[in-house]
Motif scaffolding. Structure first.
Motif, PDB file in Angstrom:
ATOM      1  N   CYS A   1      -1.790  -5.100   4.102  1.00  0.00           N
ATOM      2  CA  CYS A   1      -1.897  -6.541   4.353  1.00  0.00           C
ATOM      3  C   CYS A   1      -3.278  -7.041   3.941  1.00  0.00           C
ATOM      4  O   CYS A   1      -4.269  -6.340   4.068  1.00  0.00           O
TER       5      CYS A   1
ATOM      6  N   GLY B   1      -5.393  -3.960   8.843  1.00  0.00           N
ATOM      7  CA  GLY B   1      -4.879  -3.245   7.670  1.00  0.00           C
ATOM      8  C   GLY B   1      -3.473  -2.714   7.839  1.00  0.00           C
ATOM      9  O   GLY B   1      -3.152  -1.600   7.425  1.00  0.00           O
ATOM     10  N   CYS B   2      -2.606  -3.515   8.422  1.00  0.00           N
ATOM     11  CA  CYS B   2      -1.219  -3.085   8.608  1.00  0.00           C
ATOM     12  C   CYS B   2      -0.602  -2.731   7.258  1.00  0.00           C
ATOM     13  O   CYS B   2      -0.861  -3.377   6.253  1.00  0.00           O
ATOM     14  N   GLN B   3       0.266  -1.730   7.274  1.00  0.00           N
ATOM     15  CA  GLN B   3       1.038  -1.410   6.086  1.00  0.00           C
ATOM     16  C   GLN B   3       2.252  -2.325   6.047  1.00  0.00           C
ATOM     17  O   GLN B   3       2.808  -2.677   7.087  1.00  0.00           O
TER      18      GLN B   3
ATOM     19  N   ILE C   1      -2.474  -7.572  16.180  1.00  0.00           N
ATOM     20  CA  ILE C   1      -1.934  -6.232  16.379  1.00  0.00           C
ATOM     21  C   ILE C   1      -2.802  -5.424  17.344  1.00  0.00           C
ATOM     22  O   ILE C   1      -2.297  -4.629  18.139  1.00  0.00           O
TER      23      ILE C   1
ATOM     24  N   ASN D   1      -9.895  -8.668   5.895  1.00  0.00           N
ATOM     25  CA  ASN D   1      -9.218  -7.406   5.669  1.00  0.00           C
ATOM     26  C   ASN D   1     -10.126  -6.292   5.197  1.00  0.00           C
ATOM     27  O   ASN D   1     -10.023  -5.166   5.625  1.00  0.00           O
TER      28      ASN D   1
ATOM     29  N   PHE E   1      -3.622  -9.997  -3.844  1.00  0.00           N
ATOM     30  CA  PHE E   1      -3.432  -8.597  -3.443  1.00  0.00           C
ATOM     31  C   PHE E   1      -2.084  -8.021  -3.881  1.00  0.00           C
ATOM     32  O   PHE E   1      -1.979  -6.830  -4.134  1.00  0.00           O
TER      33      PHE E   1
ATOM     34  N   PHE F   1      -8.111  -0.989   0.246  1.00  0.00           N
ATOM     35  CA  PHE F   1      -8.763  -1.733   1.318  1.00  0.00           C
ATOM     36  C   PHE F   1      -9.153  -0.727   2.387  1.00  0.00           C
ATOM     37  O   PHE F   1      -8.461   0.273   2.585  1.00  0.00           O
TER      38      PHE F   1
ATOM     39  N   ASN G   1      -9.772  -0.472   6.461  1.00  0.00           N
ATOM     40  CA  ASN G   1      -9.584  -1.286   7.661  1.00  0.00           C
ATOM     41  C   ASN G   1     -10.689  -1.040   8.684  1.00  0.00           C
ATOM     42  O   ASN G   1     -11.615  -0.267   8.458  1.00  0.00           O
ATOM     43  N   SER G   2     -10.574  -1.711   9.823  1.00  0.00           N
ATOM     44  CA  SER G   2     -11.600  -1.633  10.874  1.00  0.00           C
ATOM     45  C   SER G   2     -11.849  -0.219  11.367  1.00  0.00           C
ATOM     46  O   SER G   2     -12.913   0.085  11.873  1.00  0.00           O
TER      47      SER G   2
ATOM     48  N   GLN H   1      -6.982   2.661   2.579  1.00  0.00           N
ATOM     49  CA  GLN H   1      -5.544   2.562   2.329  1.00  0.00           C
ATOM     50  C   GLN H   1      -5.283   1.903   0.992  1.00  0.00           C
ATOM     51  O   GLN H   1      -6.028   1.039   0.559  1.00  0.00           O
TER      52      GLN H   1
END
Ligand code: SF4
Ligand code: SF4
Ligand code: FES
Lengths: 351, 550
Positions: A218, A224-226, B27, B180, B290, B297, B299-300, B305
């Motif tokens: 994302c 950073g969700c897939q 999330i 992101n 993207f 990228f 992530n936190s 990924q």
């Protein structure tokens, strides 16, 4: 088979590589044991038991498929089908829904007399993303349990009884007027396509066009969700068109296959008519005019070099972006440092 | 983050400060909700009532900008109650000695006067935090976007170090990254002081390594940070290359910046949509989004990924990395690496923290890789600081409270903070174009307390002017008790009412992050037939519509 504390028969059969169909189950949810599609036979027990909600026990002998189980499953799935919409067996993207796929896999009869539709819809729900199509719902309650147990907002609940059982909200309000955060998790977990996406792109894709999925990350926040981009390969004159975004299965890192409203639904910017499509260079009259890539790149390099020559390398600054990829950020800092010799490179790291 | 996202659900105590988690990181909020359902305790420190405060055990509604007071008072309690993890401090940290003296005056009673949070509550929260093993702290921009943002982070890490809440699952200090790839942009060295992998530009050995690898002489002096660049744009900085940022929308104190940009000699912009900055630009390079490119990228939780190309970019647009490769060539310094995966490997091979991370390795593991990574056998690092603190020893830094740069006064009696909401995203070039999101929150607004609104005869939905020392903007008033009296709040997503016209460009002296969170302002009701204002009458020079559609 050995098993761990609290493991269900379903967990163990899966590890053993056995197929047990499940409709109401989702790994993120507490087992409900409601749909009965996962029934298995336990040696010594008179009745079949739901694999998803029965704990594994010492010395238990479990049969996952035999004549009795098969017959039970066929009848059960046929019953679910009569409660499901009639018509072609595909949902919106050319692929059969989970229920149809399961019915086909287990050879369930499809010619039983359909039930009259008795479920209430919410026709006036004007939220832009999520639609409830009552004719497809089989009242498995995956969506409402997800809404409660995973998303934690309890915006939708099961209402009424018997064949009138439906998915509703408090006072049958539109989702906008509830606690709903429009995460779309209900759409993702629904096995029948009853919870569906309203987006026009999906609606437009002709059903015969199969979509293919591309797993990616994302682009909105640092979680950073897939996600799976569902591509209509024929769209946009063969350039491919994003038809929708779906979530990967439960257990997918980093977010257990969940997405939020931005990740799942905010994708129509991709095809937006305002997108920049051609390089532009400002002319002598001060207007930005269309240019070829060669012209634009040459103009960019020349302009930067000219300032470097006149004011020195540290009169240049490079602003990179935390929206762009690692490689792109790497290249921008290398461009600053190697091509122009300055450490004046940064990005909007804080915001 | 020192932890992984999946560990949150197992935490027993969560202290969330300056993070509107359910809006900015839905999330993460989902995981927190799960922990709460399991029985974990949740404490939220935030000047506003936010969704998270509705499920929190405690809401510490502190006065904006007084975080150091609150955190130091918690540390004070932990110290006085003898709840420090002495063994951890002894084995893993240094600088603890300086703490007691500084903390002495930060009693909960004094803290109550400054922060408005009840002393007994501060005491209780401190004790609960110190005595719960799986206790994690989460923070975002509410902590860092202050002139004393670094102090806030020090105060937080003091709490973590003194209680030894580090180096195992579900505990630690977790900054939640906004965009992101904030993590990845920093990892990749897009900063004035670091090469990729946090190797300092003023470290001679490191510089020699990069000089050898890149075949050029490199500047040993750190460059300007973003905040500094923007302040001298048009004076010392004469040309700028901007990729993927709408600086006119997202930088503080826009009027000053616009003046600077007008005086610039040359500006290149590379982006996916026309934006406000384009008015000042000489060359515009259309980029891919993207979904139209390959890359990585981060992530936190430091997880690298893959981003994978799904469709072709529109028109002639190209991936940013492709454009950059061509720009190197056009500038007379062609690159050796020509594909994304080559570029990625070039980066990781020169940075020990990313050793062994390649596209193949990421694909093989199937779930991204959390750095640090030792080699191509390793599957990364789930939580940092396992078995001792990473930098050798964790350093305590005693901090004193410094008031925010601009405090409310007679002319500007309200404290303005800015932030984001769930349905939009930063400069909003992307999400404002996503049609559904416009429906849910279509307009810019300023949130104010009913009492403050009443005194100014402002009703809910009225047009108002929000005024600070730097500018005025017009939007609607949202009267709500979510904000405290004396405070107002605005989202910063809207081009027609850019909250950053009002904010300060003085920043934190260490990170250069501007003080978006606190500035003094006043709100006035607009009478007559109001129109939204623009900050500049220079319109974007849009060419005929069909041109963009081609
Ligand atoms: S809408 Fe879908 S998930 Fe929800 S109860 Fe009906 S069939 Fe099940
Ligand atoms: S889906 Fe939502 S929570 Fe996940 S990365 Fe995207 S914006 Fe963040
Ligand atoms: S999946 Fe087991 S009863 Fe529904």
């Amino acid at each position: 088979m050995p098993f761990g504390d609290g493991e269900t028969i379903l967990d163990v059969t899966r590890r053993a590589g056995r197929q047990v169909p499940t409709l109401c189950h989702d790994d993120r949810l507490k087992p409900a044991g409601a749909c009965r599609t996962c029934l298995v036979q336990i040696e010594g027990a008179r009745r079949l038991a739901p694999a998803c909600s029965t704990k594994a026990g010492d010395g238990m002998q479990v049969t996952t498929a035999n004549e009795r189980i098969d017959e039970h499953r066929q009848n059960l799935l046929a019953l679910y089908l009569v409660d499901h919409h009639q018509g072609h067996d595909d949902c919106e993207d050319g692929a059969p829904c989970e229920l149809h796929a399961m019915a086909a896999a287990y050879g369930a009869p499809t010619d039983w007399e359909p039930l009259p539709l008795a479920r209430a819809e919410r026709p006036n729900d004007d939220n832009p993303y999520i639609e409830f199509r009552a004719d497809r719902c089989i009242a498995c309650a995956r969506c409402t349990r997800y809404c409660d147990e995973v998303e934690g907002v309890s915006a939708i609940t099961m209402a009424k009884r018997g064949i009138e059982t439906t998915v509703s909200t408090a006072d049958a309000l539109g989702l906008f007027d509830t606690t709903c955060e429009l995460c779309g998790g209900c759409v993702a977990v629904c096995p029948t396509g009853a919870m569906a996406e309203k987006m026009p792109l999906v609606a437009k894709a002709p059903p015969e066009r199969k979509l293919h999925k591309v797993r990616t990350t994302c682009n909105y926040c640092g979680v950073g969700c897939q996600m799976d981009i569902n591509v209509d390969g024929y769209g946009n004159n063969g350039k491919g068109q994003v038809a929708k975004i779906t979530s990967p299965p439960p257990g997918t890192l980093p977010s257990d296959g969940n997405l939020c409203v931005k990740g799942r639904f905010a994708y129509d910017f991709i095809d937006h008519p305002d997108r920049l499509k051609v390089p532009l260079v400002r002319n002598a009259q001060g207007e930005l005019k269309e240019a070829t890539w060669e012209e634009a790149l040459a103009a960019a390099a020349k302009g930067l070099r000219a300032v470097e020559a006149e004011h020195g390398k540290d009169a240049l600054a490079f602003v990179s972006s935390s929206r762009c990829t690692v490689e792109e950020n790497y290249l921008v800092q290398k461009l600053a440092r190697v091509a122009f010799g300055t450490n004046n490179v940064h990005q909007c790291a804080a915001t | 983050m020192t932890n992984s996202i999946g560990e949150i659900r197992d935490a027993d105590f969560m202290f969330v400060i300056g993070s509107n988690t359910s809006e900015a990181h839905p999330i993460i909020a989902m995981e927190m909700k799960r922990a709460v359902k399991r029985g974990a305790e949740l404490v939220v420190a935030d000047p506003r009532s936010i969704w998270m405060t509705t499920i929190a055990d405690k809401h510490l509604k502190l006065t904006p900008g007084t975080d150091v007071w609150l955190l130091n008072a918690m540390a004070h309690v932990i110290l006085k109650e003898g709840l420090c993890d002495e063994k951890f401090i002894e084995e893993n940290t240094e600088g603890f000695e300086a703490l007691p003296e500084v903390l002495e005056r930060y009693t909960p009673e004094e803290a109550q006067k400054v922060t408005g949070v009840d002393a007994a509550v501060i005491r209780e929260v401190a004790i609960r935090y110190a005595t719960t093993r799986k206790a994690a702290i989460f923070y975002t921009l509410g902590i860092t976007e202050h002139s004393h943002g670094t102090d806030n982070v020090y105060a937080l890490s003091n709490l973590v170090l003194m209680t030894g809440h580090l180096g195992a699952a579900s505990m630690g200090l977790n900054p939640l990254r906004g965009q992101n790839n904030v993590q990845g942009a920093n990892d990749a060295g897009a900063t004035p002081i670091f090469y990729p992998g946090y190797q300092r530009v003023d470290d001679e050995a490191v510089r020699k390594k990069y000089e050898a690898a890149w075949g050029v002489d490199l500047d040993p002096n750190p460059g300007l940070n973003l905040n500094e660049m923007m302040k001298v744009a048009g004076t010392t900085i004469r040309a700028m290359f901007i990729m993927g940022e709408d600086i006119v929308m997202s930088e503080p104190n826009i009027s000053h910046l616009e003046e600077g940009l007008n005086n610039m000699d040359f500006l290149v912009l590379q982006d996916i949509f026309p934006n406000e900055t384009m008015r000042f630009t000489d060359v515009v390079l259309p980029a891919a989004c993207f979904a139209e490119k390959d890359g990585v990228f981060v992530n936190s939780e430091r997880r690298m990924q893959r981003v994978r190309k799904a469709v072709e970019p529109p028109g002639q647009a190209r991936a940013d990395w492709e454009i950059l490769v061509s720009l190197f060539a056009a500038a007379g310094t062609p690159l050796e690496s020509q594909t994304v995966s080559e570029i990625f490997t070039e980066m990781t091979s020169l940075a020990p923290k990313f050793a062994g991370i390649t596209y193949e390795h990421i694909e093989k593991l199937g779930h991204g890789i959390q750095w640090p990574c030792a080699d191509d056998e390793s599957d990364g690092t789930r939580y940092l600081h396992e078995g001792g603190v990473l930098r050798g020893r964790g350093l305590f830094t005693a901090v004193e409270y410094r008031p925010s740069l601009e405090l409310a006064d007679d002319n500007y009696p309200l404290v303005l903070s800015t932030g984001r909401t769930l349905y939009h995203y930063n400069a909003a070039t992307q999400t404002r174009r996503a049609q559904g999101l416009k429906v849910k929150q279509p307009e810019a607004y300023v949130e104010m307390h009913p009492k403050d609104a009443g005194r100014r005869s402002i009703g809910d939905g009225d047009w108002v002017d929000v005024v600070s020392r730097r500018g005025t903007l017009r939007c609607r008033a949202l009267v709500s008790k979510q904000v405290q009296r004396g405070c107002i709040w605005m989202p910063f997503h809207f081009a027609e009412a850019r909250a950053n016209l009002l904010t300060i460009d003085e920043g934190d002296n260490v990170t250069g992050t501007a003080e978006y969170k606190v500035c003094a302002a006043e709100v006035r009701r607009v009478t007559g037939e109001p129109k939204p204002t623009r900050s500049s009458d220079r319109e974007v020079e849009f060419l005929p519509g069909s041109f963009y559609r081609g």
